[in-house]
Design an enzyme around this catalytic site. Structure first.
Site, short mmCIF file in Angstrom:
data_model
loop_
_atom_site.label_atom_id
_atom_site.label_comp_id
_atom_site.label_asym_id
_atom_site.label_seq_id
_atom_site.Cartn_x
_atom_site.Cartn_y
_atom_site.Cartn_z
N ASP A 1 20.09 -2.99 -17.55
CA ASP A 1 20.48 -4.32 -17.05
C ASP A 1 21.29 -5.08 -18.08
O ASP A 1 21.20 -4.82 -19.29
CB ASP A 1 19.22 -5.14 -16.71
N GLU A 2 22.07 -6.00 -17.60
CA GLU A 2 22.75 -7.02 -18.42
C GLU A 2 23.40 -6.45 -19.68
O GLU A 2 23.30 -7.06 -20.74
CB GLU A 2 21.75 -8.12 -18.83
N SER A 3 24.08 -5.33 -19.54
CA SER A 3 24.76 -4.77 -20.71
C SER A 3 26.14 -5.42 -20.83
O SER A 3 27.17 -4.74 -20.74
CB SER A 3 24.90 -3.25 -20.56
N HIS A 4 26.14 -6.73 -21.06
CA HIS A 4 27.41 -7.47 -21.04
C HIS A 4 28.32 -7.13 -22.21
O HIS A 4 29.51 -7.44 -22.15
CB HIS A 4 27.12 -8.99 -21.01
N HIS B 1 20.24 -4.83 -24.51
CA HIS B 1 18.84 -5.20 -24.84
C HIS B 1 18.28 -4.31 -25.94
O HIS B 1 17.11 -3.93 -25.91
CB HIS B 1 17.94 -5.10 -23.59
#
Ligand code: TNX
Length: 531
Positions: free
Chosen positions: A335-338, A272
C-alpha cells in the site's frame, strides 16, 4: 404410639422436603437470545436445561481437537462455578444432565467444517458439527446463551440455566478477520492473546498481524538481526518499541490455532519500510541508512527495487516467517508506495509474489497490488480504491473486504472520540454494521469475496485498553457482517442483541465505547419468569 410418631415425622419430612427436590426454575427463552453473530436458525422450545455440579462433558472418542474444545468449555464453567465438570470420552449419547460434543457426517448442503447444530433439551446439551471448528463455534454460542457472568471467576454457586431449543448455523464467508498493527505501537504476546480471545468469542477465524512499518520492525529475522535490534527499538511517539522473537511468534500462532484462528503475517513492502532502511544501508538506492522514524506520515519510504540484494532480503524474510507460519497466506502489504515509481512498483510486487509462492504461500496485498501480474492464486485486500478491487477480480483474484469507510477500527466513533484518526470519516457503531460485502462494489459479488477483515491501525493506540475501546463494540458487528446472511441482518434488531452484551463486556473487563445508538441493557429480561 412410637409408630404414629415416626409416621408423622416421615410425612412431615416428605411434605417439607419434597418441593425442594424439584426446584422450579424460571423458564428461559432461546428466541430472545443475544447471540452474535446471529445464527442461521433458532427454534426455541421454552424449557430449561439445568447445568449443575453433576454436569459432565462427553466427547466423541478419539478426537484430540474435540477434547481440546471440551477443555476450553470445562475451564470456563469450572472457573465461574467451582463445579467439577468432568470430561469423558464416549461412543454413544450420554445420560441426562450432560453436555455432548460430537462430529456428524457432513450434511450435503453444509460442506464446510464450520457448520454446527446446538440442541438443548431439558435432558441434554448436544453440539453436533461437521468439523472441530464448527464444534468450537457451537461452544461459543452455548457460552453466549449462558449468563454473562460466566466470563468472571467464581461468581455462581447456583446452577446455570440454559434455554432449550435448536440452533442450526454456519457462516457466509470463510475468512472472518481483524488486523492488529503492532508496528506503529508494539503490543506484547499477552495483549495479542487477549485479541485472539475476543475474536474467538465472535467466531472470527483470522488475525492479520501488520508486523513491519516505517516506525518499527516487530519480528525476529535471524539472517538480518539489525531489523529488530535497531529497527524494532522505537515506535510512534518515541517509545521503546519491541519485537516478537520467533518463540513469541510461535506462541501466538499456537494460541491462535487452539482458538481456530489463522495468523496472517504482513511484511509491508516496498513502501512503509523505513525501519528496515534504517537498519541496513544496502536496501537504500543511495546506500545510506535513514534515521529511525516516530511520526505518523505515510508514503515517504521505499526499498530500492532494482537492487538484487533487496530480493535476497525479501527472500530471507519471507522464508523465515513462512517457516513458522502454518497458515496458507503471506501478506506483502504493497500500500501507499508513493515514493516508488509505478513500473518499479509492479516489478517489485511481481518478484515478491514469486518469492511468496516459492515458499508455498498465497500472496495477499492491499488493493494497489492489483496493478501487478496477479491471478486467481492471489488475494486483494480492498481498503481504498474500488477500481483496484475490480481490476483484481478481473484478473481472477479473490477479495478481502476492508472498506475504510466502514471497517477501519482506528476511525473515531464521532467528534468526541479521543483516540483514533478521521481520514475515512467517523465510524459509529451503526456505520460499522450497515453494509454488505456483496453489494459494496458494483461488479464484485459474493463468489469473488473471500471474506471480511476489520483493521486496527495503531498510530494513536498505545495499549490494550486503547485497543479494546476502539474494537468494542464495533468488532461483534464485523463478525456478524462476515458470518450472517445479509437477508437475516438488520441494525434495529442487531442493536438490541448488542445491547445485551454490555454485561459480558464488563465481565470480561473490556473497556468499551458506550455508544448512544445502542440500547445498553443488562440481561435480566433474557429470563422470563414462569407464570
Ligand atoms: C492507511 S490502510 C494505511 C495505513 C495507516 C492507516 C490509518 C492502508 C493499507 N494503509 O498505513 O495506518 O491508513 O488509518
Amino acid at each position: 404410639m412410637k409408630f404414629l410418631f415416626f409416621a408423622i415425622l416421615t410425612l412431615g419430612g416428605v411434605l417439607l422436603f419434597a418441593p425442594s427436590c424439584k426446584k422450579a426454575y424460571p423458564t428461559t427463552d432461546m428466541s430472545i437470545n443475544s447471540v452474535i453473530p446471529r445464527p442461521d436458525s433458532v427454534a426455541a422450545t421454552s424449557g430449561t436445561f439445568v447445568l449443575d455440579d453433576g454436569t459432565s462433558i462427553y466427547v466423541q472418542s478419539g478426537n484430540e481437537r474435540l477434547m481440546k474444545n471440551a477443555i476450553f468449555l470445562a475451564e470456563m464453567l469450572r472457573n465461574a462455578t467451582g463445579f467439577e465438570i468432568e470430561i469423558n470420552e464416549t461412543n454413544r449419547k450420554p445420560r441426562e444432565g450432560n453436555i455432548f460434543l460430537t462430529i456428524v457426517e457432513e450434511k450435503e448442503n453444509n460442506p464446510s467444517n464450520e457448520f454446527y447444530e446446538l440442541s438443548i433439551t431439558e435432558k441434554l446439551v448436544t453440539i453436533a458439527s461437521s468439523g472441530e471448528e464448527g464444534n468450537f463455534y457451537g461452544i461459543q454460542t452455548l457460552r453466549q446463551l449462558l449468563p454473562s457472568n460466566i466470563e468472571t471467576e467464581g461468581i455462581f454457586e447456583e446452577p446455570l440455566l440454559l434455554p432449550t431449543g435448536t440452533i442450526i448455523d454456519s457462516p457466509q464467508y470463510g475468512y472472518r478477520g481483524a488486523m492488529l498493527d503492532v508496528a506503529r505501537h508494539f503490543f506484547d504476546v499477552e495483549s495479542v492473546k487477549r485479541v485472539v480471545d475476543y475474536l474467538a468469542l465472535y467466531k472470527m477465524n483470522v488475525l492479520h498481524l501488520h508486523l513491519t512499518d516505517d516506525q518499527g520492525w516487530r519480528i525476529e529475522i535471524e539472517s538480518w538481526p539489525n531489523l529488530t535490534s535497531h529497527g524494532g527499538s522505537t515506535e510512534v511517539g518515541g517509545g521503546e518499541g519491541g519485537y516478537f522473537s520467533k518463540e513469541d511468534y510461535k506462541e501466538i500462532v499456537r494460541y491462535a490455532e487452539e482458538h481456530y484462528i489463522m495468523i496472517v503475517p504482513e511484511v509491508d513492502m516496498p513502501g512503509h519500510t523505513n525501519a528496515a532502511l534504517a537498519s541496513y544501508p544496502e536496501l537504500n538506492c543511495d546506500g545510506k541508512v535513514t534515521e529511525l522514524y516516530t511520526g505518523i506520515k505515510v508514503g515517504f519510504s521505499t526499498l530500492c527495487t532494482d537492487k538484487e540484494v533487496v530480493y535476497e532480503f525479501v527472500d530471507d524474510v519471507v522464508r523465515e516467517i513462512s517457516e513458522i507460519t502454518p497458515g496458507r497466506y503471506f501478506h506483502i502489504g504493497g500500500d501507499e508506495s508513493h515514493s516508488t515509481k509505478q513500473d518499479d512498483y509492479v516489478y517489485f510486487v511481481n518478484r515478491a509474489r514469486e518469492i511468496v509462492k516459492s515458499y508455498g504461500k498465497q500472496m495477499i496485498g492491499w488493493d494497489e497490488v492489483a496493478h501487478a501480474d496477479i491471478n486467481s492464486e492471489d488475494v486483494v485486500q480492498f481498503w481504498a480504491r474500488e477500481k483496484n478491487a475490480s481490476m483484481g477480480v478481473k484478473k481472477g483474484a479473490s477479495i478481502i473486504m476492508s472498506p475504510s469507510k466502514h471497517a477501519y477500527m482506528d476511525m473515531k466513533y464521532d467528534s468526541t472520540t479521543v483516540l483514533g484518526l478521521t481520514w475515512a470519516g467517523f465510524t459509529e457503531v451503526d456505520d460499522a454494521y450497515i453494509w454488505s460485502p456483496d453489494t459494496l462494489i458494483d461488479d464484485i459479488n459474493s463468489k469473488d469475496i473471500l471474506g471480511v477483515e476489520a483493521p486496527l491501525w495503531s498510530e494513536t493506540v498505545e495499549d490494550l485498553d486503547d485497543v479494546e475501546f476502539l474494537i468494542f463494540p464495533r468488532l461483534p458487528g464485523y463478525a456478524e457482517v462476515a458470518w450472517t446472511d445479509p437477508s437475516k441482518r438488520s441494525w434495529d434488531e442487531y442493536k438490541e442483541r448488542l445491547g445485551r452484551h454490555e454485561n459480558r463486556f464488563k465481565a470480561l473487563g473490556i473497556d468499551f465505547y458506550q455508544s448512544p445508538l445502542v440500547p445498553w441493557q443488562d440481561e435480566h429480561d433474557f429470563f422470563v419468569e414462569k407464570e
